[in-house]
Scaffold this motif. Sequence first.
Motif, PDB file in Angstrom:
ATOM      1  N   ASP B 261       3.541   0.538  16.814  1.00 62.14           N
ATOM      2  CA  ASP B 261       2.878  -0.586  17.463  1.00 62.14           C
ATOM      3  C   ASP B 261       3.309  -1.839  16.700  1.00 62.14           C
ATOM      4  OD1 ASP B 261       1.148  -2.597  18.203  1.00 62.14           O
ATOM      5  OD2 ASP B 261      -0.602  -1.268  18.333  1.00 62.14           O
ATOM      6  N   ARG B 262       4.284  -2.528  17.244  1.00 56.66           N
ATOM      7  CA  ARG B 262       4.886  -3.676  16.522  1.00 56.66           C
ATOM      8  C   ARG B 262       3.852  -4.705  16.109  1.00 56.66           C
ATOM      9  NH1 ARG B 262      10.584  -4.571  17.517  1.00 56.66           N
ATOM     10  NH2 ARG B 262      10.330  -6.770  17.074  1.00 56.66           N
ATOM     11  N   GLU B 263       2.991  -5.022  17.060  1.00 51.48           N
ATOM     12  CA  GLU B 263       2.023  -6.090  16.803  1.00 51.48           C
ATOM     13  C   GLU B 263       1.122  -5.702  15.626  1.00 51.48           C
ATOM     14  OE1 GLU B 263      -1.761  -7.963  17.041  1.00 51.48           O
ATOM     15  OE2 GLU B 263      -1.543  -5.974  17.963  1.00 51.48           O
ATOM     16  N   LYS B 264       0.737  -4.427  15.617  1.00 51.11           N
ATOM     17  CA  LYS B 264      -0.145  -3.938  14.552  1.00 51.11           C
ATOM     18  C   LYS B 264       0.587  -3.906  13.201  1.00 51.11           C
ATOM     19  CE  LYS B 264      -2.175   0.378  13.218  1.00 51.11           C
ATOM     20  NZ  LYS B 264      -1.803   1.746  13.500  1.00 51.11           N
ATOM     21  N   GLU B 265       1.830  -3.455  13.215  1.00 50.42           N
ATOM     22  CA  GLU B 265       2.590  -3.363  11.959  1.00 50.42           C
ATOM     23  C   GLU B 265       2.819  -4.734  11.332  1.00 50.42           C
ATOM     24  OE1 GLU B 265       3.366  -0.818  10.244  1.00 50.42           O
ATOM     25  OE2 GLU B 265       3.067   0.842  11.656  1.00 50.42           O
ATOM     26  N   LEU B 266       2.894  -5.764  12.179  1.00 44.64           N
ATOM     27  CA  LEU B 266       3.194  -7.097  11.661  1.00 44.64           C
ATOM     28  C   LEU B 266       1.949  -7.850  11.196  1.00 44.64           C
ATOM     29  CD1 LEU B 266       6.019  -8.283  14.078  1.00 44.64           C
ATOM     30  CD2 LEU B 266       6.176  -8.111  11.590  1.00 44.64           C
ATOM     31  N   ARG B 267       0.759  -7.272  11.409  1.00 43.01           N
ATOM     32  CA  ARG B 267      -0.450  -7.944  10.922  1.00 43.01           C
ATOM     33  C   ARG B 267      -0.395  -8.040   9.395  1.00 43.01           C
ATOM     34  NH1 ARG B 267      -4.633  -4.403  14.138  1.00 43.01           N
ATOM     35  NH2 ARG B 267      -3.899  -4.932  16.227  1.00 43.01           N
ATOM     36  N   PRO B 268      -0.729  -9.210   8.858  1.00 42.34           N
ATOM     37  CA  PRO B 268      -0.627  -9.414   7.403  1.00 42.34           C
ATOM     38  C   PRO B 268      -1.354  -8.339   6.600  1.00 42.34           C
ATOM     39  CG  PRO B 268      -1.101 -11.494   8.502  1.00 42.34           C
ATOM     40  CD  PRO B 268      -1.158 -10.439   9.558  1.00 42.34           C
ATOM     41  N   GLU B 269      -2.536  -7.870   7.089  1.00 41.90           N
ATOM     42  CA  GLU B 269      -3.268  -6.887   6.292  1.00 41.90           C
ATOM     43  C   GLU B 269      -2.524  -5.554   6.229  1.00 41.90           C
ATOM     44  OE1 GLU B 269      -4.369  -8.301   9.092  1.00 41.90           O
ATOM     45  OE2 GLU B 269      -5.427  -6.899  10.398  1.00 41.90           O
ATOM     46  N   ASN B 270      -1.761  -5.234   7.283  1.00 37.24           N
ATOM     47  CA  ASN B 270      -1.002  -3.981   7.253  1.00 37.24           C
ATOM     48  C   ASN B 270       0.236  -4.089   6.373  1.00 37.24           C
ATOM     49  OD1 ASN B 270      -2.708  -2.386   8.797  1.00 37.24           O
ATOM     50  ND2 ASN B 270      -1.935  -3.273  10.700  1.00 37.24           N
ATOM     51  N   ILE B 271       0.878  -5.261   6.404  1.00 35.50           N
ATOM     52  CA  ILE B 271       2.018  -5.482   5.512  1.00 35.50           C
ATOM     53  C   ILE B 271       1.519  -5.457   4.065  1.00 35.50           C
ATOM     54  CG2 ILE B 271       3.781  -7.143   4.795  1.00 35.50           C
ATOM     55  CD1 ILE B 271       3.993  -8.003   7.724  1.00 35.50           C
ATOM     56  N   ASP B 272       0.376  -6.077   3.832  1.00 35.64           N
ATOM     57  CA  ASP B 272      -0.203  -6.098   2.485  1.00 35.64           C
ATOM     58  C   ASP B 272      -0.482  -4.675   1.993  1.00 35.64           C
ATOM     59  OD1 ASP B 272      -1.561  -7.721   0.274  1.00 35.64           O
ATOM     60  OD2 ASP B 272      -3.152  -6.326   0.868  1.00 35.64           O
ATOM     61  N   ARG B 273      -1.006  -3.834   2.870  1.00 32.19           N
ATOM     62  CA  ARG B 273      -1.306  -2.450   2.493  1.00 32.19           C
ATOM     63  C   ARG B 273      -0.014  -1.723   2.080  1.00 32.19           C
ATOM     64  NH1 ARG B 273      -0.662   1.587   5.459  1.00 32.19           N
ATOM     65  NH2 ARG B 273      -0.516   0.363   7.383  1.00 32.19           N
ATOM     66  N   ARG B 274       1.028  -1.915   2.849  1.00 32.06           N
ATOM     67  CA  ARG B 274       2.314  -1.282   2.516  1.00 32.06           C
ATOM     68  C   ARG B 274       2.856  -1.791   1.180  1.00 32.06           C
ATOM     69  NH1 ARG B 274       5.017   1.573   6.125  1.00 32.06           N
ATOM     70  NH2 ARG B 274       4.262   1.595   8.281  1.00 32.06           N
ATOM     71  N   LEU B 275       2.795  -3.127   0.995  1.00 25.58           N
ATOM     72  CA  LEU B 275       3.346  -3.703  -0.236  1.00 25.58           C
ATOM     73  C   LEU B 275       2.578  -3.212  -1.464  1.00 25.58           C
ATOM     74  CD1 LEU B 275       4.068  -7.342   0.990  1.00 25.58           C
ATOM     75  CD2 LEU B 275       5.760  -5.630   0.297  1.00 25.58           C
ATOM     76  N   ARG B 276       1.244  -3.128  -1.326  1.00 20.96           N
ATOM     77  CA  ARG B 276       0.448  -2.696  -2.492  1.00 20.96           C
ATOM     78  C   ARG B 276       0.684  -1.224  -2.793  1.00 20.96           C
ATOM     79  NH1 ARG B 276      -1.927  -6.734  -4.507  1.00 20.96           N
ATOM     80  NH2 ARG B 276      -2.366  -8.541  -3.220  1.00 20.96           N
ATOM     81  N   ALA B 277       0.885  -0.426  -1.753  1.00 19.05           N
ATOM     82  CA  ALA B 277       1.194   0.989  -1.981  1.00 19.05           C
ATOM     83  C   ALA B 277       2.506   1.121  -2.748  1.00 19.05           C
ATOM     84  CB  ALA B 277       1.279   1.728  -0.643  1.00 19.05           C
ATOM     85  N   MET B 278       3.424   0.208  -2.490  1.00 19.68           N
ATOM     86  CA  MET B 278       4.732   0.279  -3.133  1.00 19.68           C
ATOM     87  C   MET B 278       4.718  -0.341  -4.524  1.00 19.68           C
ATOM     88  SD  MET B 278       8.217  -1.396  -1.645  1.00 19.68           S
ATOM     89  CE  MET B 278       9.787  -1.305  -2.494  1.00 19.68           C
ATOM     90  N   LEU B 279       4.102  -1.512  -4.634  1.00 22.12           N
ATOM     91  CA  LEU B 279       4.255  -2.314  -5.855  1.00 22.12           C
ATOM     92  C   LEU B 279       3.043  -2.259  -6.780  1.00 22.12           C
ATOM     93  CD1 LEU B 279       5.705  -5.396  -3.950  1.00 22.12           C
ATOM     94  CD2 LEU B 279       7.031  -3.807  -5.360  1.00 22.12           C
ATOM     95  N   GLY B 280       1.938  -1.696  -6.308  1.00 20.47           N
ATOM     96  CA  GLY B 280       0.736  -1.630  -7.133  1.00 20.47           C
ATOM     97  C   GLY B 280      -0.305  -2.629  -6.665  1.00 20.47           C
ATOM     98  N   ASP B 281      -1.554  -2.340  -6.957  1.00 22.02           N
ATOM     99  CA  ASP B 281      -2.665  -3.155  -6.439  1.00 22.02           C
ATOM    100  C   ASP B 281      -2.781  -4.515  -7.111  1.00 22.02           C
ATOM    101  OD1 ASP B 281      -3.624  -1.653  -4.377  1.00 22.02           O
ATOM    102  OD2 ASP B 281      -4.831  -0.360  -5.693  1.00 22.02           O
ATOM    103  N   ASP B 282      -2.267  -4.628  -8.354  1.00 18.57           N
ATOM    104  CA  ASP B 282      -2.508  -5.869  -9.087  1.00 18.57           C
ATOM    105  C   ASP B 282      -1.394  -6.901  -8.883  1.00 18.57           C
ATOM    106  OD1 ASP B 282      -0.770  -4.204 -10.267  1.00 18.57           O
ATOM    107  OD2 ASP B 282      -1.621  -4.292 -12.292  1.00 18.57           O
TER     108      ASP B 282
END
Lengths: 68, 537
Positions: B261-282
């Motif tokens: 779902d492109r629209e859903k994947e591009l929501r900032p909160e979903n991108i943020d979730r992916r980035l934090r999973a990769m780079l760490g919460d802090d």
Amino acid sequence: MAKLETSPNIPAADEFFAALLAAHEGLSKEESDALNARLILILANHLGDMEVLEEALKIARNPGAASG
Amino acid sequence: MAERIFEIPLYPYRRSRDQDASAPVRHPVVVVGAGPVGLAAAIDLALQDVPVVVLDDNEKVSFGSRAICFAKRPLEILDRLGCGEEMAAKGVQWDTGKVFCRDHEIYAFRLLEEEGHKFPAFINLQQYHLERYLVERLRALQAEGKPVDLRGKNKVDAIGRHEDHVTLEITTPEGPYNLEAEWLIACDGANSSMRRMLGIDFVGQVFEDNFLIADVVMEADFPSERWFWFDPPFNPEQSALLHKQPDNLWRIDFQLGWDIDREKELRPENIDRRLRAMLGDDIEYELEWSSIYTFQCRRMEKFRHGRVLFAGDAAHQVSPFGARGANSGFQDTDNLVWKLKLVLEGHAPEALLESYNEERVMAADENILNSTRSTDFITPKSETSRIFRDAVLDLAAHHDFARPLINTGRLSVPATYDGSALNGPDADGLPRALRPGAPAVDAPLKEGWLLERLGNRFQLLAIGTAAEKGLELGGVEIETIHLSPDESPELAARYLGDAQSAVYLLRPDQHVAARWRAFDRRAVLEALARATAQGEA
């Protein structure tokens, strides 16, 4: 000219075949598929000759085709 | 957030005199599209004193970083155009790549950087910076009086093809006007409207996959390396890529799969979730740009359609793996511009332009082949492909032999135009890498670099031997350059190998046209005739 060895070349044919089956013993279908894939890559690297590999691929794809 | 460079109009609309002309003004060359390829074409033409007008429906550099990896050969081309050094200085150089599988590193590789080249194998640089440098270069040439005009907010609505020209209907903020062009170069990207208006097919292979780009600004202590993950814990069953750009900007790519779902994947909160999973919460970061892309590997059947010449993504599209998009676009116009100049001057027949089609179609096929193979490795198309892909990864962690089979992108190298109709004779005993059709390879000289001396005209490079000066055929002149093999060991090794001497005929795009062990006047002139299609109808 064919470069792939297609006449019998493994002196202990029965031992090899038993070893091949033994390597798969106790593995799930998925694990066996992975083993086979690794084995093909290991042997292909050992051969290293693209002409030989292409001949082998051709025969594997179509066992009835004339070799060479 | 401060205004970002790609939000500022860089070439805002200005009224042109052509809009007030009583009849459509005819220009020798019109370029449609002011992206990297169109700008490079325009600069190249202006440098050759061929008047050129560039039209773009926009007025800004590309939105977001987009293409970020630029290879040695395009940098050499950009250097010939007068802006390679700034780009290389601004860009991030990297020479190490790491491949991870699941939660562990499989191996690290170093790009074997050969010594003795002015430019590195690759730099990372945001496309908007690259375009800004190109626009600055174009402005500098304008200030020197070179005949180039960049027109923002000039949208081409219709195009008409005629025997000896093309007509263009253009819309501007101040209304429409018409132009004519003897030749049109279409550099208007993968969704080329020129291509669509001419009704030309663009067919190829669609890859059923989506990738999310997140460009984040962060203070991170990752090194300047390219990191590629297969099946990482933070993006299971998919891949991911981390790559550094200038200004603390990091390119992060997440493979998403096909049914999303492109629209859903591009929501900032979903991108943020992916980035934090990769780079760490802090982690603290700022998202500069995000986008979801899909891609195809395809090309036009022919890049020349009468008086319309297609270049860059408008002509061919590849997957992003291996940096073959913008990089090959620069090589398109590098190949095209000198030919167009000779045809415009009447020094070569139109048939010379067929070699643009022939040579760059060959290069596009090579790029499509390589990028398709990378894509097949990253996105296995069948269960069996996936089994073999995973077997390679499992073996590579422990055995060197499997590492060359890992394909996360075979990085762009220039095409050699083997078999081109323009190629003249080769000589025995000279290094194969510089055979006819190959691009000249750089080498250090006592002062500066070899490639700084080459290009923009036909040249006869005589190394360790003498060659006649002032050769000319049908208005095409050859500049003769004499070099001693003592200039540098690299020059001798790359151009002579074990031989004592060599004579290279080089095209204006620095590709080898023909070569000999010693100078032969008649052979050189024959090769020049062949390389300029003289004598062909």
